[in-house]
Design an enzyme around this catalytic site. Structure first.
Site, mmCIF file in Angstrom:
data_model
loop_
_atom_site.group_PDB
_atom_site.id
_atom_site.type_symbol
_atom_site.label_atom_id
_atom_site.label_comp_id
_atom_site.label_asym_id
_atom_site.label_seq_id
_atom_site.Cartn_x
_atom_site.Cartn_y
_atom_site.Cartn_z
ATOM 1 N N TYR A 1 0.839 -1.199 0.000
ATOM 2 C CA TYR A 1 0.000 0.000 0.000
ATOM 3 C C TYR A 1 0.873 1.247 0.000
ATOM 4 O O TYR A 1 0.590 2.212 -0.719
ATOM 5 C CB TYR A 1 -0.928 0.009 1.235
ATOM 6 C CG TYR A 1 -1.934 1.137 1.166
ATOM 7 C CD1 TYR A 1 -3.175 0.940 0.566
ATOM 8 C CD2 TYR A 1 -1.635 2.407 1.667
ATOM 9 C CE1 TYR A 1 -4.093 1.970 0.473
ATOM 10 C CE2 TYR A 1 -2.547 3.450 1.568
ATOM 11 C CZ TYR A 1 -3.774 3.230 0.970
ATOM 12 O OH TYR A 1 -4.676 4.256 0.866
ATOM 13 N N THR B 1 -9.975 18.879 -24.085
ATOM 14 C CA THR B 1 -11.293 18.704 -23.465
ATOM 15 C C THR B 1 -11.227 18.548 -21.934
ATOM 16 O O THR B 1 -11.823 19.334 -21.196
ATOM 17 C CB THR B 1 -12.001 17.493 -24.092
ATOM 18 O OG1 THR B 1 -11.124 16.356 -23.988
ATOM 19 C CG2 THR B 1 -12.306 17.741 -25.561
ATOM 20 N N ASP C 1 1.565 20.158 -20.426
ATOM 21 C CA ASP C 1 0.827 18.919 -20.630
ATOM 22 C C ASP C 1 1.777 18.038 -21.428
ATOM 23 O O ASP C 1 1.931 18.195 -22.639
ATOM 24 C CB ASP C 1 -0.477 19.173 -21.386
ATOM 25 C CG ASP C 1 -1.271 17.878 -21.578
ATOM 26 O OD1 ASP C 1 -0.664 16.786 -21.488
ATOM 27 O OD2 ASP C 1 -2.491 17.952 -21.816
ATOM 28 N N ARG D 1 -13.550 15.344 -33.618
ATOM 29 C CA ARG D 1 -12.814 16.397 -32.919
ATOM 30 C C ARG D 1 -13.227 17.717 -33.556
ATOM 31 O O ARG D 1 -12.545 18.254 -34.419
ATOM 32 C CB ARG D 1 -11.306 16.209 -33.012
ATOM 33 C CG ARG D 1 -10.775 15.007 -32.268
ATOM 34 C CD ARG D 1 -10.508 15.195 -30.790
ATOM 35 N NE ARG D 1 -11.650 15.070 -29.908
ATOM 36 C CZ ARG D 1 -11.550 14.689 -28.628
ATOM 37 N NH1 ARG D 1 -10.382 14.353 -28.103
ATOM 38 N NH2 ARG D 1 -12.607 14.659 -27.853
ATOM 39 N N PHE E 1 -19.114 14.949 -25.748
ATOM 40 C CA PHE E 1 -18.785 14.049 -26.862
ATOM 41 C C PHE E 1 -18.697 12.586 -26.446
ATOM 42 O O PHE E 1 -18.946 11.702 -27.240
ATOM 43 C CB PHE E 1 -17.467 14.485 -27.524
ATOM 44 C CG PHE E 1 -16.314 14.535 -26.566
ATOM 45 C CD1 PHE E 1 -16.097 15.669 -25.794
ATOM 46 C CD2 PHE E 1 -15.457 13.455 -26.413
ATOM 47 C CE1 PHE E 1 -15.046 15.714 -24.888
ATOM 48 C CE2 PHE E 1 -14.401 13.491 -25.523
ATOM 49 C CZ PHE E 1 -14.200 14.631 -24.746
HETATM 50 N N1 F0G Z 1 -4.031 15.947 -22.249
HETATM 51 C C1 F0G Z 1 -4.032 15.548 -23.529
HETATM 52 C C2 F0G Z 1 -3.281 16.340 -24.535
HETATM 53 C C3 F0G Z 1 -4.732 14.396 -23.903
HETATM 54 O O1 F0G Z 1 -4.728 14.025 -25.174
HETATM 55 C C4 F0G Z 1 -5.437 13.671 -22.930
HETATM 56 C C5 F0G Z 1 -6.230 12.501 -23.288
HETATM 57 C C6 F0G Z 1 -5.406 14.130 -21.603
HETATM 58 C C7 F0G Z 1 -4.685 15.263 -21.303
HETATM 59 C C8 F0G Z 1 -6.162 13.440 -20.508
HETATM 60 O O2 F0G Z 1 -5.558 12.259 -20.167
HETATM 61 O O3 F0G Z 1 -7.218 10.501 -20.829
HETATM 62 O O4 F0G Z 1 -5.280 9.992 -19.337
HETATM 63 O O5 F0G Z 1 -7.169 11.339 -18.507
HETATM 64 N N2 F0G Z 1 -6.548 12.232 -24.470
HETATM 65 C C9 F0G Z 1 -7.292 11.085 -24.920
HETATM 66 C C10 F0G Z 1 -7.465 11.186 -26.414
HETATM 67 C C11 F0G Z 1 -8.557 10.844 -24.190
HETATM 68 O O6 F0G Z 1 -8.128 10.290 -26.967
HETATM 69 O O7 F0G Z 1 -6.945 12.094 -27.051
HETATM 70 P P1 F0G Z 1 -6.364 10.951 -19.688
#
Ligand code: F0G
Length: 466
Positions: free
Chosen positions: A73, A126, A216, A383, A450
């Site tokens: 844990y 998103t 990011d 998208r 979406f």
């Molecule tokens: N930032 C970016 C640029 C992403 O593409 C995603 C996820 C996330 C953050 C969030 O991360 O899914 O691990 O919680 N993109 C996926 C996609 C869902 O299909 O483009 P997550």
């Protein structure tokens, strides 16, 4: 000998069978799914290009790593392996594991955004945007204008526009800005990279005004590859060196490890500031799990640590991006309108130009993704306006200039022959495009609509009748 073609730097050890469905079965399945590819059971999908997220094939070493899971844990050995990998390849000192990227976005947003603050970013993503909004922030787009034009061939369409950032600071004051959210290989722009020069200038500008920059890092390694290939002075440097340069400019990162890091689940928040790390560790125990596992099993962290080291290998990235470009070039040759330059994690169809007869209000990209599925069993993702959602203040639909269908390529999963079949299916669809009809909502969820929205054709029974 100079060799231009790429080959995968691996061979296949195990296969997973695919199942082809009949057109009749697919017509029924897409209607049942409310014309939303997210609502299709995967057993009805032939080639699954919905996302590159968590769909990677792991290596034999990663699978071996799963057997080395220390499921304690607290203080799992795998946490320390992962922390070492992140310090070495990304360079951040403090690791807070999370179950996936949005878990890290939630924690960062809650800790660093005060209600009413602005969060500039190079195009929205998103989940990132929704967490910023839930924390009381307002996203402001500061990507360069070129990013909004699918035909513009600029090699770094992910770049931030420094003038837009300066204007924001001038108009609102630095104190009104929570931080700058910097995405690499910008997903919604079509997988478009930032240049290292632009990342450095953006970070320097923000830091001059005391504004933090959080990366990011979801597709930062793919971005590093593009920098190596396209940016003057970078071609003799390794992907790992460039990745460190990107991260070293920034104050921390959120990461969805389900992409670059070649795993099926996992993410993290990583920062250099000890005080912020302590607050994040305290918060992760509420929402994710103890700060040494954050919602992951020990084995997941081990697979991620190994995957990170594999992700920065040139041969891996050359084949990964090479495969995406292979599909993109086939589509261009077939006359299909796609976003250019070809992106890092997928090929993005320009639905506005593909379906000139469907007005934006009838969601051409949503219709195109549904029609492609009916035609071929290939699953893609919208998208465009459906993903963009509604304006918070006016309640009106947002219609972004990019109205796209993403053919997203999972890493190390499909072959060149699958790309051929996909390209042929899209080209076939192009020839019958006027038979595709627009869609309207029958169910619209409040958040990230979406994923779970449902639609019906604006006329007739189905989206695409040949
Ligand atoms: N930032 C970016 C640029 C992403 O593409 C995603 C996820 C996330 C953050 C969030 O991360 O899914 O691990 O919680 N993109 C996926 C996609 C869902 O299909 O483009 P997550």
């Amino acid at each position: 000998m100079s060799r231009h073609s790429w080959a995968e730097p691996w061979k296949v050890k195990m296969v997973e069978h695919l199942k082809m469905t009949t057109r009749q079965e697919r017509e029924a399945a897409i209607a049942e799914a409310g014309f939303n590819t997210f609502l299709l059971p995967s057993r009805f999908v032939y080639i699954d290009l919905l996302t590159d997220s968590g769909t990677n094939a792991m290596s034999d070493r990663q699978w071996a790593g799963l057997m080395m899971g220390d499921e304690a844990y607290a203080g799992s050995e795998n946490f320390y392996h992962l922390q070492d990998a992140i310090r070495r390849y990304y360079g951040y000192q403090h690791l807070i594991p999370t179950h996936q990227g949005r878990g890290a976005e939630h924690i960062l947003s809650q800790l660093c955004i005060r209600p009413g603050q602005l969060v500039p970013g190079n195009m929205y993503f998103t989940t990132t945007k929704v967490h910023q909004e839930l924390a009381g922030g307002k996203f402001v787009d500061v990507i360069i204008d070129e990013a909004h034009d699918p035909d513009n061939e600029f090699p770094f369409k992910g770049n931030c526009d420094l003038a837009k950032i300066e204007r924001l600071i001038r108009e609102h004051g630095a104190a009104k800005i929570a931080y700058l959210s910097l995405e690499t290989n910008v997903n919604m722009a079509g997988g478009q990279p930032c240049s290292l020069a632009n990342i450095r200038e953006t970070c320097a500008l923000c830091h001059k005004h005391g504004i933090k920059v959080y990366l990011d890092a979801t597709r930062a390694v793919e971005n590093a590859y593009f920098i190596q290939q396209r940016e003057p002075g970078q071609k003799n440097r390794t992907i790992a060196q460039i990745l460190r340069d990107i991260c070293d400019c920034t104050d921390g990162a959120t990461m969805s490890a389900k992409k670059d890091a070649l795993v099926n689940i996992g993410g993290f928040l990583a920062v250099n500031d000890e005080e912020l790390a302590e607050r994040a560790r305290n918060m992760v125990v509420i929402y994710e799990g103890l700060h040494t596992y954050g919602g992951l099993a020990g084995r997941d962290m081990e697979a991620m640590a190994i995957g990170i080291a594999e992700s920065v290998q040139f041969d891996h990235m050359h084949a990964r991006i090479g495969q995406v470009e292979y599909l993109g070039h086939k589509l261009i040759e077939g006359g299909v309108p796609i976003v250019r330059p070809i992106g890092g994690h997928g090929v993005f169809l320009d639905a506005k130009r593909f379906l000139l007869h469907i007005p934006h209000e009838q969601f051409p990209a949503q219709a195109l993704a549904a029609a492609l599925y009916v035609e071929s069993g290939v699953r893609a993702m919208e998208r465009g306006a459906v993903s963009a959602g509604r304006d918070h203040e006016t309640g009106q639909n947002v219609f972004p200039s990019l109205e796209l269908v993403r053919l997203t390529i999972p890493r190390r999963v499909y072959t060149q022959a699958h790309m051929d079949v996909t390209a042929e299916s899209v080209i076939e669809l192009l020839e019958n495009r006027e038979k595709i009809v627009g869609l309207r909502f029958t169910h619209e969820p409040k958040y990230l609509r979406f994923f779970q929205a449902r639609f019906e054709p604006v006329s007739g029974e189905t989206v695409f009748k040949k």
